[in-house]
Design a protein around this motif. Structure first.
Motif, PDB file in Angstrom:
ATOM      1  N   PHE A 164       0.810  -1.218   0.000  1.00  0.00           N
ATOM      2  CA  PHE A 164       0.000   0.000   0.000  1.00  0.00           C
ATOM      3  C   PHE A 164       0.848   1.275   0.000  1.00  0.00           C
ATOM      4  O   PHE A 164       0.317   2.367  -0.130  1.00  0.00           O
ATOM      5  CB  PHE A 164      -0.949   0.005   1.204  1.00  0.00           C
ATOM      6  CG  PHE A 164      -2.110  -0.935   1.048  1.00  0.00           C
ATOM      7  CD1 PHE A 164      -3.251  -0.560   0.368  1.00  0.00           C
ATOM      8  CD2 PHE A 164      -2.053  -2.214   1.576  1.00  0.00           C
ATOM      9  CE1 PHE A 164      -4.325  -1.422   0.223  1.00  0.00           C
ATOM     10  CE2 PHE A 164      -3.117  -3.099   1.444  1.00  0.00           C
ATOM     11  CZ  PHE A 164      -4.258  -2.695   0.761  1.00  0.00           C
ATOM     12  N   LYS A 165       2.154   1.156   0.145  1.00  0.00           N
ATOM     13  CA  LYS A 165       3.050   2.322   0.184  1.00  0.00           C
ATOM     14  C   LYS A 165       2.949   3.173  -1.076  1.00  0.00           C
ATOM     15  O   LYS A 165       3.212   4.364  -1.035  1.00  0.00           O
ATOM     16  CB  LYS A 165       4.504   1.884   0.382  1.00  0.00           C
ATOM     17  CG  LYS A 165       4.747   1.151   1.650  1.00  0.00           C
ATOM     18  CD  LYS A 165       5.035   2.099   2.760  1.00  0.00           C
ATOM     19  CE  LYS A 165       5.504   1.287   3.953  1.00  0.00           C
ATOM     20  NZ  LYS A 165       4.802   1.546   5.136  1.00  0.00           N
ATOM     21  N   GLN A 166       2.568   2.578  -2.197  1.00  0.00           N
ATOM     22  CA  GLN A 166       2.461   3.329  -3.436  1.00  0.00           C
ATOM     23  C   GLN A 166       1.371   4.401  -3.379  1.00  0.00           C
ATOM     24  O   GLN A 166       1.390   5.341  -4.154  1.00  0.00           O
ATOM     25  CB  GLN A 166       2.194   2.389  -4.608  1.00  0.00           C
ATOM     26  CG  GLN A 166       0.881   1.630  -4.512  1.00  0.00           C
ATOM     27  CD  GLN A 166       0.699   0.647  -5.631  1.00  0.00           C
ATOM     28  OE1 GLN A 166       0.813   1.015  -6.787  1.00  0.00           O
ATOM     29  NE2 GLN A 166       0.435  -0.609  -5.292  1.00  0.00           N
ATOM     30  N   PHE A 167       0.453   4.278  -2.450  1.00  0.00           N
ATOM     31  CA  PHE A 167      -0.653   5.218  -2.354  1.00  0.00           C
ATOM     32  C   PHE A 167      -0.436   6.302  -1.305  1.00  0.00           C
ATOM     33  O   PHE A 167      -1.060   7.351  -1.361  1.00  0.00           O
ATOM     34  CB  PHE A 167      -1.953   4.482  -2.035  1.00  0.00           C
ATOM     35  CG  PHE A 167      -2.280   3.420  -3.031  1.00  0.00           C
ATOM     36  CD1 PHE A 167      -2.473   3.734  -4.365  1.00  0.00           C
ATOM     37  CD2 PHE A 167      -2.363   2.099  -2.653  1.00  0.00           C
ATOM     38  CE1 PHE A 167      -2.758   2.757  -5.295  1.00  0.00           C
ATOM     39  CE2 PHE A 167      -2.656   1.117  -3.573  1.00  0.00           C
ATOM     40  CZ  PHE A 167      -2.853   1.439  -4.901  1.00  0.00           C
ATOM     41  N   SER A 168       0.429   6.047  -0.346  1.00  0.00           N
ATOM     42  CA  SER A 168       0.641   7.022   0.724  1.00  0.00           C
ATOM     43  C   SER A 168       2.001   6.797   1.376  1.00  0.00           C
ATOM     44  O   SER A 168       2.389   5.658   1.626  1.00  0.00           O
ATOM     45  CB  SER A 168      -0.458   6.883   1.778  1.00  0.00           C
ATOM     46  OG  SER A 168      -0.249   7.767   2.843  1.00  0.00           O
ATOM     47  N   ASP A 169       2.696   7.877   1.656  1.00  0.00           N
ATOM     48  CA  ASP A 169       3.976   7.778   2.346  1.00  0.00           C
ATOM     49  C   ASP A 169       3.800   7.474   3.831  1.00  0.00           C
ATOM     50  O   ASP A 169       4.687   6.924   4.469  1.00  0.00           O
ATOM     51  CB  ASP A 169       4.772   9.070   2.188  1.00  0.00           C
ATOM     52  CG  ASP A 169       5.266   9.258   0.772  1.00  0.00           C
ATOM     53  OD1 ASP A 169       5.449   8.245   0.063  1.00  0.00           O
ATOM     54  OD2 ASP A 169       5.455  10.407   0.368  1.00  0.00           O
ATOM     55  N   ALA A 170       2.672   7.859   4.366  1.00  0.00           N
ATOM     56  CA  ALA A 170       2.402   7.646   5.786  1.00  0.00           C
ATOM     57  C   ALA A 170       1.101   6.861   5.935  1.00  0.00           C
ATOM     58  O   ALA A 170       0.010   7.428   5.907  1.00  0.00           O
ATOM     59  CB  ALA A 170       2.304   8.975   6.514  1.00  0.00           C
ATOM     60  N   LEU A 171       1.220   5.563   6.079  1.00  0.00           N
ATOM     61  CA  LEU A 171       0.046   4.713   6.231  1.00  0.00           C
ATOM     62  C   LEU A 171      -0.430   4.713   7.674  1.00  0.00           C
ATOM     63  O   LEU A 171       0.374   4.743   8.610  1.00  0.00           O
ATOM     64  CB  LEU A 171       0.376   3.280   5.822  1.00  0.00           C
ATOM     65  CG  LEU A 171       0.688   3.032   4.359  1.00  0.00           C
ATOM     66  CD1 LEU A 171       1.147   1.600   4.166  1.00  0.00           C
ATOM     67  CD2 LEU A 171      -0.523   3.323   3.501  1.00  0.00           C
TER      68      LEU A 171
END
Length: 88
Positions: free
Chosen positions: A42-49
């Motif tokens: 999911f890192k591709q969608f947000s730098d801070a999950l």
């Protein structure tokens, strides 16, 4: 605030190509349930999950430095302050 995207399954359950067009850089991504196992995907969608702390704990998942654990109370607060909620 922006849209809160809530995922409960690993990314391979969803069509990643479709998600790329629906999640903007200002949006927040929250992982709960089995989605906690696939946080790297999911890192591709947000730098801070955001990760539901209790779900990660129950699954014995250690969070990395760019994953923020949140409690149920913080989860509720996020839903109240977000402009939109999308549960995938």
């Amino acid at each position: 605030m922006s849209t809160l995207h809530i995922f409960s399954k690993p990314l391979n359950y969803y069509s990643a190509n479709q998600l790329e067009n629906l999640i903007s850089l200002d949006d927040r991504v929250l992982l709960l349930g089995d989605a906690c196992f696939a946080s790297k995907q999911f890192k591709q969608f947000s730098d801070a999950l955001l990760v539901l702390e209790e779900d990660a704990h129950v699954r014995a998942i250690k969070l990395s430095h760019n994953e923020t654990p949140i409690s149920y109370d913080e989860f509720v607060a996020l839903t109240l302050t977000s402009t939109q909620l999308i549960t995938w």
